[in-house]
Structure formats: structure tokens, C-alpha cells
Design a protein around this motif. Structure first.
Motif, PDB file in Angstrom:
ATOM      1  N   CYS A 255       0.946  -1.207   0.076  1.00 13.46           N
ATOM      2  CA  CYS A 255      -0.052   0.116   0.247  1.00 13.46           C
ATOM      3  C   CYS A 255       0.865   1.162  -0.128  1.00 13.46           C
ATOM      4  CB  CYS A 255      -0.855   0.277   1.440  1.00 13.46           C
ATOM      5  SG  CYS A 255      -1.792   1.342   1.435  1.00 13.46           S
ATOM      6  N   THR A 256       0.599   2.298  -0.915  1.00 13.42           N
ATOM      7  CA  THR A 256       1.294   3.551  -1.068  1.00 13.42           C
ATOM      8  C   THR A 256       0.384   4.376  -0.789  1.00 13.42           C
ATOM      9  OG1 THR A 256       2.966   2.526  -2.754  1.00 13.42           O
ATOM     10  CG2 THR A 256       2.666   5.080  -2.499  1.00 13.42           C
ATOM     11  N   VAL A 257       0.724   5.268   0.265  1.00  6.99           N
ATOM     12  CA  VAL A 257      -0.186   6.556   0.736  1.00  6.99           C
ATOM     13  C   VAL A 257       0.714   7.581   0.259  1.00  6.99           C
ATOM     14  CG1 VAL A 257      -1.140   7.628   2.730  1.00  6.99           C
ATOM     15  CG2 VAL A 257      -0.807   5.260   2.672  1.00  6.99           C
ATOM     16  N   LEU A 258      -0.157   8.411  -0.615  1.00  7.13           N
ATOM     17  CA  LEU A 258       0.551   9.678  -1.289  1.00  7.13           C
ATOM     18  C   LEU A 258      -0.192  10.921  -0.655  1.00  7.13           C
ATOM     19  CD1 LEU A 258       1.864  11.108  -3.420  1.00  7.13           C
ATOM     20  CD2 LEU A 258      -0.090  11.010  -4.943  1.00  7.13           C
ATOM     21  N   LEU A 259       0.736  11.733  -0.287  1.00  7.34           N
ATOM     22  CA  LEU A 259       0.551  12.949   0.439  1.00  7.34           C
ATOM     23  C   LEU A 259       0.644  14.330  -0.339  1.00  7.34           C
ATOM     24  CD1 LEU A 259      -0.661  14.634   2.701  1.00  7.34           C
ATOM     25  CD2 LEU A 259       1.665  14.305   3.821  1.00  7.34           C
ATOM     26  N   ASP A 260      -0.349  14.832  -0.802  1.00  5.08           N
ATOM     27  CA  ASP A 260      -0.019  16.318  -1.592  1.00  5.08           C
ATOM     28  C   ASP A 260       0.502  17.486  -0.722  1.00  5.08           C
ATOM     29  OD1 ASP A 260       0.129  18.408  -3.357  1.00  5.08           O
ATOM     30  OD2 ASP A 260      -1.919  18.234  -3.799  1.00  5.08           O
ATOM     31  N   THR A 261       1.719  17.758  -0.560  1.00  2.19           N
ATOM     32  CA  THR A 261       2.156  18.750   0.147  1.00  2.19           C
ATOM     33  C   THR A 261       2.358  20.239  -0.458  1.00  2.19           C
ATOM     34  OG1 THR A 261       4.663  18.261  -0.387  1.00  2.19           O
ATOM     35  CG2 THR A 261       3.348  17.117   1.667  1.00  2.19           C
ATOM     36  N   GLY A 293      -1.222  -5.903   8.430  1.00  2.00           N
ATOM     37  CA  GLY A 293      -0.206  -6.563   7.844  1.00  2.00           C
ATOM     38  C   GLY A 293       0.369  -6.126   6.236  1.00  2.00           C
ATOM     39  N   PHE A 294      -0.234  -5.059   5.898  1.00  5.58           N
ATOM     40  CA  PHE A 294       0.330  -4.382   4.557  1.00  5.58           C
ATOM     41  C   PHE A 294       1.727  -4.025   4.840  1.00  5.58           C
ATOM     42  CE2 PHE A 294      -3.872  -4.929   3.685  1.00  5.58           C
ATOM     43  CZ  PHE A 294      -3.913  -4.633   2.119  1.00  5.58           C
ATOM     44  N   LEU A 357      -2.179  -1.239  -3.590  1.00  8.47           N
ATOM     45  CA  LEU A 357      -3.290  -0.320  -3.197  1.00  8.47           C
ATOM     46  C   LEU A 357      -2.789   1.060  -3.160  1.00  8.47           C
ATOM     47  CD1 LEU A 357      -6.452   0.355  -2.320  1.00  8.47           C
ATOM     48  CD2 LEU A 357      -5.552   0.022   0.026  1.00  8.47           C
ATOM     49  N   LEU A 358      -3.142   2.081  -3.792  1.00 10.51           N
ATOM     50  CA  LEU A 358      -2.887   3.597  -3.590  1.00 10.51           C
ATOM     51  C   LEU A 358      -3.799   4.308  -3.007  1.00 10.51           C
ATOM     52  CD1 LEU A 358      -0.767   5.801  -4.494  1.00 10.51           C
ATOM     53  CD2 LEU A 358      -1.934   5.908  -6.725  1.00 10.51           C
ATOM     54  N   VAL A 359      -3.476   5.116  -2.162  1.00 11.76           N
ATOM     55  CA  VAL A 359      -4.436   5.787  -1.261  1.00 11.76           C
ATOM     56  C   VAL A 359      -3.562   7.292  -1.196  1.00 11.76           C
ATOM     57  CG1 VAL A 359      -5.714   6.391   0.858  1.00 11.76           C
ATOM     58  CG2 VAL A 359      -5.083   4.225   0.367  1.00 11.76           C
ATOM     59  N   ARG A 377      -3.298   5.885 -11.649  1.00 14.87           N
ATOM     60  CA  ARG A 377      -4.226   4.575 -11.485  1.00 14.87           C
ATOM     61  C   ARG A 377      -3.721   3.162 -12.367  1.00 14.87           C
ATOM     62  NH1 ARG A 377      -6.325   0.463 -11.085  1.00 14.87           N
ATOM     63  NH2 ARG A 377      -8.291   0.026 -10.440  1.00 14.87           N
ATOM     64  N   GLN A 378      -2.859   3.626 -13.310  1.00 17.43           N
ATOM     65  CA  GLN A 378      -2.577   2.411 -14.409  1.00 17.43           C
ATOM     66  C   GLN A 378      -1.654   1.572 -13.478  1.00 17.43           C
ATOM     67  OE1 GLN A 378      -0.966   4.362 -17.635  1.00 17.43           O
ATOM     68  NE2 GLN A 378      -2.555   5.498 -18.292  1.00 17.43           N
ATOM     69  N   ARG A 379      -0.707   2.055 -12.654  1.00 20.63           N
ATOM     70  CA  ARG A 379       0.333   1.030 -11.948  1.00 20.63           C
ATOM     71  C   ARG A 379      -0.356   0.829 -10.597  1.00 20.63           C
ATOM     72  NH1 ARG A 379       2.414  -0.928 -15.672  1.00 20.63           N
ATOM     73  NH2 ARG A 379       4.031  -1.499 -14.480  1.00 20.63           N
ATOM     74  N   SER A 380      -1.458   0.480 -10.382  1.00 20.86           N
ATOM     75  CA  SER A 380      -1.782   0.351  -8.786  1.00 20.86           C
ATOM     76  C   SER A 380      -3.024  -0.835  -8.995  1.00 20.86           C
ATOM     77  CB  SER A 380      -2.309   1.420  -8.040  1.00 20.86           C
ATOM     78  OG  SER A 380      -3.458   1.988  -8.828  1.00 20.86           O
ATOM     79  N   GLY A 381      -3.076  -1.760  -8.152  1.00 14.23           N
ATOM     80  CA  GLY A 381      -4.162  -2.544  -8.289  1.00 14.23           C
ATOM     81  C   GLY A 381      -5.488  -2.099  -7.577  1.00 14.23           C
ATOM     82  N   GLY A 382      -5.546  -0.832  -6.957  1.00  9.83           N
ATOM     83  CA  GLY A 382      -6.801  -0.338  -6.593  1.00  9.83           C
ATOM     84  C   GLY A 382      -6.199   1.150  -6.026  1.00  9.83           C
ATOM     85  N   ALA A 383      -7.124   2.136  -6.219  1.00  7.89           N
ATOM     86  CA  ALA A 383      -6.862   3.445  -5.992  1.00  7.89           C
ATOM     87  C   ALA A 383      -7.959   4.130  -5.371  1.00  7.89           C
ATOM     88  CB  ALA A 383      -6.141   4.184  -7.158  1.00  7.89           C
ATOM     89  N   VAL A 384      -7.373   5.051  -4.315  1.00 11.48           N
ATOM     90  CA  VAL A 384      -8.557   5.860  -3.512  1.00 11.48           C
ATOM     91  C   VAL A 384      -7.927   7.167  -3.384  1.00 11.48           C
ATOM     92  CG1 VAL A 384      -9.994   6.069  -1.535  1.00 11.48           C
ATOM     93  CG2 VAL A 384      -9.298   3.738  -2.472  1.00 11.48           C
TER      94      VAL A 384
END
Length: 456
Positions: A255-261, A293-294, A357-359, A377-384
Motif C-alpha cells: 500500500c502506498t499512501v500519497l500526500l500532496d504537500t 499486515g500491509f 493499493l494506492l491511497v 491509476r494505471q500502476r496500482s491494483g486499486g486507487a482511492v
């Protein structure tokens, strides 16, 4: 819980300050006595009154004697500081414990203890300690609290010595200080089902061999902590050392969590601002995914990834989950606006492979940046995506419909690209928005006839 270093303050350091330091320590009372004594001595000389001269000398000499005795008193005091805890969420309290030890052979006089703290943590604490016997100790504590995340230094500790008459005060400073880390607020998130790469450590989980394919049965050398039931006795007898079988290892969900700063993407400042909400939301998702567990990675718009403990930049194995969470919380405690204007660097990092997963927590997007986010979105299994509505987060809401229309257009672009995009109004509840993202994903999946799901 954190224990600060111990320092010593000595009261007999006559080589640094001398008479000037002693006189500078005179209190208002001491200066008044000295001035009265000098004035009385002058009047006695002018008027020829010897009795008044003796009174003037007594008044002038008393504060000087107190300063000299206090300055040359030979006793040493050791001080230590302990934080409980050393990492605390914003708006929560931490307690600071101070301990003073008299390590000299003489008892101390009246001690006034003062600790330096930043103004955002509250007023400067002061304590008065009675006489401390040789080898004795005194313990005091105070509380600190901050609504703003960050790293705040505590110290150095200052000790003010005074004589019994209150004529003189001398200050001694300890050299050690500690740091209190105020991390973002973390909200508990409900366990929902979001599209992703894998399904956690449960049934149906993808598995792979540690080093090779399924046909590889070559054993490896025994390592400390290996289960003795995995010992391959035939190879052990052949090689003359303990060998164990290679077995399948679970492949962790990512899971990658992206924060826009970006500073231009957020309006306002302070604990209730849009940017602080995004930081708090990022922290909540990171902790939530680690607990399930991610393997988690924190990514910003600048392309910086935290932590980078593994070769792929992800962290969160069971034995290091707490360390990974602490490292990311420390990073979020001091994170600030970036000078960048785009999200292309983050996209360059994400397009290197399937990131699971990308959040994403995003501020205001223009059309160009919305296109960049859509490509992620093209490089992730799911995106929120949690897209903050700029029209509701400004301090003075505007009646112009333009920003609202642009915000709706950005949501539409992301959803058409496959994102589960959720609009975040001012003061929105992250747990409710987390459930909303699950409902929207479920509706989109049902409409498209998709069956691939994951449970973070």
C-alpha cells in the motif's frame, strides 16, 4: 517513555564570572539594601553621625556577604529529565518528570527550578525546592500540550540558587535537553474492502518461494531463529553443517499512501486547516494498513519515500511494524508545504511497477495535475483519492460557482480513470469518508461486473 541525559550544575565556579557574576545576581531586595547602606553612609559622613555610619555599613555589607557566600558555596546538583511519552499525538498531553540529586557533601539551600519550553507547549514551569540533604533527591513533574504537530526542544534546565535572606540569586544551567515529538492525530478506521493487489495474510493469499521457483528444493544453511522442524537431515549429513528446507514465504500486500504537500494546493493555516486534515488522514491510513499486515510506503509529491528500509522502499514486517510506524509518524510530525507545483515526481516513482493499493490525499488540482493523477491509476491494483474541496476549506466561502464546478470536474476525471474519488468538505470525518469510499467502490465494481477485492 524517554529518559533524558543527566547533567550537573556546580555552585563553586568562581573562575567564570567572579565578582561581577555575584553582583549581577543581587535581587531587588539586595540592591535596595546596598543602595540604602551607601546612602546612609554618605549621610552619616555629611552629618557627622557615627551611629548612622555603622547602620549604613551593615546594610551595604549584608547583601555583599550573602552574594559571596552563595557564589562560593561548594555543592553540586545533578538533574535529569524523563518524558512520558516522548511521542504524543497533537492535542494530547505528555508529562515531563524532573529529578534533582544533591551529589555533594553539603546540604543545599532553597532551590528554584525552571525548565525552558517553547511557548506552544504552555507556560514555563517553575518549582521551589526546599533544602536537599547530602545524597538526597527531589522529583517534580509538569504537563505539556500542543495543538500543533512538530518537534519541540525541552531544556536546558536552569537552577536558581538563593540565600536565606533573599539578597542574591545565581542561575546555573544544565547542558542536556530532550525533544518532544508531537505527531498528527490518528483516527481509527473501520475495516472495509477496497480493490487492491492482494488479500493480506489470510486464505487465498499469493505465495512465492524465498529465493527461487516451486521446483527449487535446494536447502540453505541454518540461521538463528529457524524452526528446527525445517531441518533437512540428508543435506545436513552431506554438507557437515545444519541445513534447513526453503519454504514458501507469504507475499505481503503493498500500500502506498500519497500526500500532496504543495503549498499552492491548500488554503489556510493552523490546526484546523485543510493541510493539517490531510496530514492527519495520511497518518491514520498508514497506521490502519500497517496494523492489517500491509507493507506500507509514505510518498509525497516531491518523490520522497519514507521509509526506505527495504530495497523496494516498503516497510512493515511484523517485527518492525512499530518501528516503521514510528519513523513515518516522526516524518509527518515535521512535514511542511513543498515549493513544487506539480505531482510529476510522485508519478515517476509510481510508474516503476505495480504498487498494490494506492491511497492519495490531494489538495486543489488544476487540469494538468488531475491528468497526472489519473495516470497513476494505471500502476496500482486499486486507487482511492481523498480530494479536498477548496471552496469549503477557505476561511471566507465565496459565492462564485467556479471553484465548485472545477472540483466536480476533477472528481469526474479521476473516477473515469478508475479512481475511487471522494470529495472532502471542511471538517469531514475520515472514518465516514473511508466507508463512503468503500460504498462507491462497491457500486462501481457491481456496475462493471468486477470481482477482484481486497480487505485492508
Amino acid at each position: 517513555m524517554s529518559t533524558g541525559g543527566t547533567g550537573q550544575a556546580e555552585a563553586d565556579r568562581g573562575d567564570k564570572g567572579g565578582v561581577r557574576t555575584a553582583l549581577a545576581g543581587l535581587t531587588t531586595r539586595g540592591r535596595s539594601f546596598l543602595a540604602a547602606g551607601v546612602a546612609a553612609a554618605i549621610c552619616a559622613y555629611v552629618l557627622g553621625q557615627p551611629d548612622l555610619l555603622r547602620v549604613g555599613l551593615l546594610l551595604a555589607v549584608l547583601p555583599l556577604i550573602c552574594a559571596a557566600v552563595l557564589f562560593h558555596t561548594r555543592y553540586r546538583v545533578a538533574g535529569s529529565r524523563r518524558l512520558s511519552p516522548s511521542r504524543v499525538p497533537a492535542t494530547s498531553e505528555a508529562r515531563v518528570h524532573l529529578r534533582m540529586d544533591n551529589v555533594s557533601r553539603l546540604p543545599t539551600g532553597l532551590l528554584m527550578l525552571q525548565d525552558r519550553v517553547p511557548y506552544v507547549l504552555g507556560p514555563r514551569p517553575r518549582f521551589v525546592l526546599d533544602r536537599v540533604e547530602p545524597g538526597g533527591r527531589r522529583e517534580v513533574s509538569y504537563r505539556v500540550r500542543s495543538d500543533l504537530r512538530g518537534r519541540y526542544p525541552l531544556g536546558p534546565l536552569q537552577l536558581r540558587l538563593t540565600d536565606p535572606f533573599g539578597m542574591c540569586e545565581l542561575t546555573r544551567s544544565f547542558s542536556t535537553y530532550d525533544t518532544l515529538t508531537v505527531i498528527p492525530r490518528v483516527e481509527a478506521l473501520p475495516p472495509v474492502r477496497l480493490s487492491g493487489e492482494a488479500r493480506g495474510y489470510g486464505d487465498g493469499r499469493q505465495r512465492s518461494l524465498a529465493l527461487a521457483g516451486e521446483d527449487d528444493v535446494i536447502p540453505r544453511g541454518y540461521r538463528y531463529g529457524d524452526d528446527l522442524r525445517r531441518v533437512h537431515w540428508r543435506s545436513t549429513a552431506r554438507y557437515g553443517e545444519l541445513m534447513v528446507r526453503r519454504e514458501e514465504q507469504p507475499q505481503r500486500s503493498r500500500c502506498t499512501v500519497l500526500l500532496d504537500t504543495r503549498g499552492i494546493a491548500f488554503a489556510g493555516a493552523g490546526p484546523e486547516s485543510a493541510f493539517e486534515w490531510a496530514v492527519s488522514g495520511t497518518a491514520s491510513v498508514l497506521v490502519h494498513m500497517l496494523e492489517r499486515g500491509f507493507s506500507v510506503r509514505l510518498l509525497t509529491d516531491t518523490g520522497n519515500s519514507v521509509p526506505g528500509e527495504g530495497a523496494d522502499g516498503f516497510a512493515g514486517a511484523s517485527h518492525e511494524t512499530a518501528d516503521a510506524a514510528g519513523l513515518m509518524m516522526d516524518t509527518l510530525a515535521v512535514i511542511d508545504h513543498s515549493d513544487g507545483s506539480g505531482l510529476s515526481r510522485a508519478y515517476d516513482v509510481l510508474r516503476g511497477g505495480n504498487e498494490g493499493l494506492l491511497v492519495a490525499f490531494l489538495g486543489e488540482l488544476d487540469e494538468e495535475q488531475a491528468t497526472v493523477v489519473a495516470k497513476m491509476r494505471q500502476r496500482s491494483g486499486g486507487a482511492v483519492a481523498f480530494l479536498l474541496d477548496p471552496d469549503t476549506w477557505v476561511r471566507e466561502p465565496t459565492d462564485v460557482p467556479g471553484p465548485t464546478n472545477r472540483h466536480a470536474e476533477r472528481l469526474r476525471m479521476l473516477r473515469e480513470a478508475g479512481w475511487t474519488a471522494v470529495s472532502v468538505p471542511r471538517g469531514g470525518s475520515l472514518p465516514e469518508l473511508w466507508r463512503q469510499a468503500d460504498r462507491e467502490r462497491t457500486n462501481a465494481t457491481a456496475a462493471a461486473g468486477s470481482t477482484g477485492e481486497a480487505r485492508p
